[in-house]
Design a protein around this motif. Structure first.
Motif, PDB file in Angstrom:
ATOM      1  N   LYS A   1       0.803  -0.618   0.003  1.00 46.11           N
ATOM      2  CA  LYS A   1       0.537  -0.161  -0.128  1.00 46.11           C
ATOM      3  C   LYS A   1       0.758   1.471  -0.278  1.00 46.11           C
ATOM      4  CE  LYS A   1      -0.945   0.002   5.416  1.00 46.11           C
ATOM      5  NZ  LYS A   1      -1.820  -0.044   6.381  1.00 46.11           N
ATOM      6  N   ASN A   2       1.833   0.800   0.607  1.00 46.21           N
ATOM      7  CA  ASN A   2       2.470   2.307   0.633  1.00 46.21           C
ATOM      8  C   ASN A   2       3.990   2.209  -0.542  1.00 46.21           C
ATOM      9  OD1 ASN A   2       1.555   3.562   2.878  1.00 46.21           O
ATOM     10  ND2 ASN A   2       2.825   2.551   4.321  1.00 46.21           N
ATOM     11  N   THR A   3       3.865   1.486  -1.608  1.00 44.52           N
ATOM     12  CA  THR A   3       4.803   1.719  -2.523  1.00 44.52           C
ATOM     13  C   THR A   3       4.544   1.962  -3.794  1.00 44.52           C
ATOM     14  OG1 THR A   3       5.941   0.222  -1.762  1.00 44.52           O
ATOM     15  CG2 THR A   3       5.876   0.451  -3.871  1.00 44.52           C
ATOM     16  N   LYS A   4       4.338   3.605  -4.710  1.00 39.98           N
ATOM     17  CA  LYS A   4       4.151   4.051  -4.966  1.00 39.98           C
ATOM     18  C   LYS A   4       5.230   4.742  -6.687  1.00 39.98           C
ATOM     19  CE  LYS A   4       0.530   7.681  -6.948  1.00 39.98           C
ATOM     20  NZ  LYS A   4       0.107   9.035  -6.587  1.00 39.98           N
ATOM     21  N   ASN A   5       6.506   4.907  -6.129  1.00 39.58           N
ATOM     22  CA  ASN A   5       7.478   5.521  -6.453  1.00 39.58           C
ATOM     23  C   ASN A   5       8.755   5.390  -5.830  1.00 39.58           C
ATOM     24  OD1 ASN A   5       5.875   7.778  -7.791  1.00 39.58           O
ATOM     25  ND2 ASN A   5       5.805   8.961  -6.195  1.00 39.58           N
ATOM     26  N   VAL A   6       9.317   4.567  -7.253  1.00 43.44           N
ATOM     27  CA  VAL A   6      10.351   4.152  -6.625  1.00 43.44           C
ATOM     28  C   VAL A   6      12.228   4.373  -7.682  1.00 43.44           C
ATOM     29  CG1 VAL A   6      11.782   1.594  -6.757  1.00 43.44           C
ATOM     30  CG2 VAL A   6       9.562   1.662  -5.828  1.00 43.44           C
ATOM     31  N   ASN A   7      13.078   4.876  -6.674  1.00 39.37           N
ATOM     32  CA  ASN A   7      14.342   4.988  -7.208  1.00 39.37           C
ATOM     33  C   ASN A   7      15.228   4.418  -7.153  1.00 39.37           C
ATOM     34  OD1 ASN A   7      13.134   7.241  -8.436  1.00 39.37           O
ATOM     35  ND2 ASN A   7      13.599   9.066  -7.138  1.00 39.37           N
ATOM     36  N   GLY A   8      15.216   2.902  -7.539  1.00 37.89           N
ATOM     37  CA  GLY A   8      16.308   1.917  -7.551  1.00 37.89           C
ATOM     38  C   GLY A   8      14.896   0.382  -8.539  1.00 37.89           C
ATOM     39  N   MET A   9      14.689  -0.177  -7.277  1.00 39.37           N
ATOM     40  CA  MET A   9      13.600  -1.288  -7.539  1.00 39.37           C
ATOM     41  C   MET A   9      13.134  -1.969  -7.393  1.00 39.37           C
ATOM     42  SD  MET A   9      15.361  -5.641  -7.893  1.00 39.37           S
ATOM     43  CE  MET A   9      17.151  -5.223  -8.671  1.00 39.37           C
ATOM     44  N   LEU A  10      11.623  -2.312  -7.610  1.00 35.01           N
ATOM     45  CA  LEU A  10       9.858  -2.475  -7.870  1.00 35.01           C
ATOM     46  C   LEU A  10      10.668  -4.469  -7.627  1.00 35.01           C
ATOM     47  CD1 LEU A  10       7.585  -1.629  -6.509  1.00 35.01           C
ATOM     48  CD2 LEU A  10       6.399  -1.455  -8.801  1.00 35.01           C
ATOM     49  N   ILE A  11       9.943  -4.942  -6.531  1.00 36.28           N
ATOM     50  CA  ILE A  11      10.538  -6.871  -7.038  1.00 36.28           C
ATOM     51  C   ILE A  11       8.880  -7.082  -6.684  1.00 36.28           C
ATOM     52  CG2 ILE A  11      10.450  -8.414  -5.945  1.00 36.28           C
ATOM     53  CD1 ILE A  11      13.330  -6.335  -4.226  1.00 36.28           C
ATOM     54  N   LYS A  12       8.259  -7.199  -7.944  1.00 40.08           N
ATOM     55  CA  LYS A  12       6.687  -7.710  -7.371  1.00 40.08           C
ATOM     56  C   LYS A  12       6.965  -9.073  -6.868  1.00 40.08           C
ATOM     57  CE  LYS A  12       5.440  -6.306 -12.082  1.00 40.08           C
ATOM     58  NZ  LYS A  12       4.444  -6.341 -12.723  1.00 40.08           N
ATOM     59  N   TYR A  13       5.676  -9.675  -6.062  1.00 40.70           N
ATOM     60  CA  TYR A  13       6.136 -10.797  -6.234  1.00 40.70           C
ATOM     61  C   TYR A  13       4.580 -12.271  -6.567  1.00 40.70           C
ATOM     62  CZ  TYR A  13       3.950  -9.056  -2.046  1.00 40.70           C
ATOM     63  OH  TYR A  13       2.763  -8.183  -1.575  1.00 40.70           O
ATOM     64  N   TYR A  14       3.568 -10.807  -7.197  1.00 40.33           N
ATOM     65  CA  TYR A  14       2.034 -11.145  -7.503  1.00 40.33           C
ATOM     66  C   TYR A  14       2.096  -9.832  -8.643  1.00 40.33           C
ATOM     67  CZ  TYR A  14      -0.832 -10.478  -4.341  1.00 40.33           C
ATOM     68  OH  TYR A  14      -1.613 -10.010  -3.017  1.00 40.33           O
ATOM     69  N   ASP A  15       1.098 -10.145  -9.487  1.00 37.23           N
ATOM     70  CA  ASP A  15       0.048  -9.409  -9.782  1.00 37.23           C
ATOM     71  C   ASP A  15      -0.861  -8.845  -9.768  1.00 37.23           C
ATOM     72  OD1 ASP A  15       2.636  -8.077 -12.843  1.00 37.23           O
ATOM     73  OD2 ASP A  15       2.579 -10.347 -12.457  1.00 37.23           O
ATOM     74  N   GLU A  16      -1.147  -7.514  -9.541  1.00 37.68           N
ATOM     75  CA  GLU A  16      -2.391  -7.191  -9.442  1.00 37.68           C
ATOM     76  C   GLU A  16      -3.095  -7.133 -10.788  1.00 37.68           C
ATOM     77  OE1 GLU A  16      -2.524  -3.891  -5.841  1.00 37.68           O
ATOM     78  OE2 GLU A  16      -1.051  -3.425  -7.676  1.00 37.68           O
ATOM     79  N   ILE A  17      -4.409  -7.482 -10.195  1.00 43.59           N
ATOM     80  CA  ILE A  17      -5.763  -7.457 -11.413  1.00 43.59           C
ATOM     81  C   ILE A  17      -6.260  -6.124 -12.074  1.00 43.59           C
ATOM     82  CG2 ILE A  17      -6.761 -10.094 -10.828  1.00 43.59           C
ATOM     83  CD1 ILE A  17      -9.061  -8.610  -9.813  1.00 43.59           C
ATOM     84  N   ASP A  18      -6.973  -5.878 -12.834  1.00 49.06           N
ATOM     85  CA  ASP A  18      -6.307  -4.640 -14.071  1.00 49.06           C
ATOM     86  C   ASP A  18      -7.557  -3.239 -12.834  1.00 49.06           C
ATOM     87  OD1 ASP A  18      -5.034  -5.324 -16.275  1.00 49.06           O
ATOM     88  OD2 ASP A  18      -7.235  -5.279 -17.071  1.00 49.06           O
ATOM     89  N   HIS A  19      -8.776  -3.696 -11.819  1.00 49.29           N
ATOM     90  CA  HIS A  19      -9.546  -3.046 -11.698  1.00 49.29           C
ATOM     91  C   HIS A  19      -8.578  -2.669  -9.769  1.00 49.29           C
ATOM     92  CE1 HIS A  19     -11.521  -6.598  -9.875  1.00 49.29           C
ATOM     93  NE2 HIS A  19     -12.187  -6.243  -8.805  1.00 49.29           N
ATOM     94  N   GLU A  20      -8.215  -2.910  -9.391  1.00 48.43           N
ATOM     95  CA  GLU A  20      -7.071  -3.268  -8.410  1.00 48.43           C
ATOM     96  C   GLU A  20      -5.938  -2.719  -8.259  1.00 48.43           C
ATOM     97  OE1 GLU A  20      -7.374  -7.019  -6.963  1.00 48.43           O
ATOM     98  OE2 GLU A  20      -9.788  -6.421  -5.914  1.00 48.43           O
ATOM     99  N   ILE A  21      -5.477  -2.400  -9.603  1.00 46.00           N
ATOM    100  CA  ILE A  21      -4.068  -1.922 -10.002  1.00 46.00           C
ATOM    101  C   ILE A  21      -4.045  -0.747  -9.385  1.00 46.00           C
ATOM    102  CG2 ILE A  21      -4.263  -1.101 -11.673  1.00 46.00           C
ATOM    103  CD1 ILE A  21      -1.086  -2.133 -12.585  1.00 46.00           C
ATOM    104  N   LYS A  22      -2.624  -0.142  -7.673  1.00 44.69           N
ATOM    105  CA  LYS A  22      -2.055   1.217  -7.864  1.00 44.69           C
ATOM    106  C   LYS A  22      -1.110   1.505  -8.520  1.00 44.69           C
ATOM    107  CE  LYS A  22      -4.198  -0.419  -2.953  1.00 44.69           C
ATOM    108  NZ  LYS A  22      -4.880  -1.543  -3.972  1.00 44.69           N
ATOM    109  N   PRO A  23      -0.859   2.226 -10.254  1.00 39.58           N
ATOM    110  CA  PRO A  23       0.160   2.735 -10.407  1.00 39.58           C
ATOM    111  C   PRO A  23       1.385   3.084  -9.399  1.00 39.58           C
ATOM    112  CG  PRO A  23      -1.805   3.408 -10.904  1.00 39.58           C
ATOM    113  CD  PRO A  23      -1.953   2.851  -9.987  1.00 39.58           C
TER     114      PRO A  23
END
Length: 213
Positions: free
Chosen positions: A39-61
């Protein structure tokens, strides 16, 4: 001694990451290492680690300046399924590709996207390397997209290289693969079979003219 030293480094690094995510509740603040979903990840200057993908209507860009690393385990199974069910040449109908418009909510990566599979709408400015490319994700690549299997994009600006297929609604540049399909092409297709809105042709295909209004 070396093992203890490495364990201490690992625990220290993990505690820093945990503190960064739990103590800082400002989602707009750029992080060096971010995790998704979080919930607190929006901007990253470095590395973003995604452990699974959010579905379209729930995605937080999220906006990443650096590396987007996708670790979705589903990517292990999709390539085999696609290889088994790969359609015949006659079924690569360009009118059926990319029919859905780009969504309002999309991740943006300035740098590199490295994933087993990407299932979130994403704009990549730079290099994209995916084993299974973008499954059920209308994505845009401005740069180079490389896959050992398939590249699926809404828009490709630059170069798409894969083993079996490059499929895009809109292409501005070069597609290189066994099968290349694009509905709105300005550039060159190189492969065993190539389709654009103008013609179907083996080995090499091209289109450099704009559509007439």
């Amino acid at each position: 001694m070396k093992i203890k030293f490495l364990l201490m480094i690992g625990l220290f690094t993990g505690s820093i990451i945990y503190a960064q995510d739990s103590l800082d509740t400002r989602p707009d603040r750029a992080r060096i290492i971010g995790f998704s979903p979080a919930k607190n990840t929006k901007n990253v200057n470095g590395m973003l680690i995604k452990y699974y993908d959010e579905i379209d209507h729930e995605i937080k860009p999220k906006k990443v300046n650096g590396v987007g690393l996708g670790c979705n385990g589903l990517g292990i199974f999709f390539p085999a399924l696609l290889l088994v069910s790969i359609p015949s040449i006659d079924n690569w109908a360009i009118n059926d590709i990319g029919g859905e418009p780009l969504p309002d909510k999309m991740n943006k990566i300035n740098g590199m996207q490295l994933s087993i599979i990407n299932m979130e709408p994403t704009i990549t400015n730079g290099l994209e390397v995916n084993v299974s490319s973008n499954i059920s994700a209308p994505s845009v690549t401005n740069g180079v997209a490389v896959s050992p299997l398939y590249n699926f994009h809404h828009t490709t600006n630059g170069m798409a290289i894969s083993t079996f297929a490059n499929v895009s609604k809109k292409c501005r540049g070069i597609q290189i693969s066994l099968f290349n399909v694009c509905k709105d092409s300005r550039g060159i297709q190189i492969g065993f079979w190539n389709e654009n809105e103008k013609r179907k042709f083996p080995l090499i295909n091209w289109n450099f003219k704009n559509k007439k209004s």
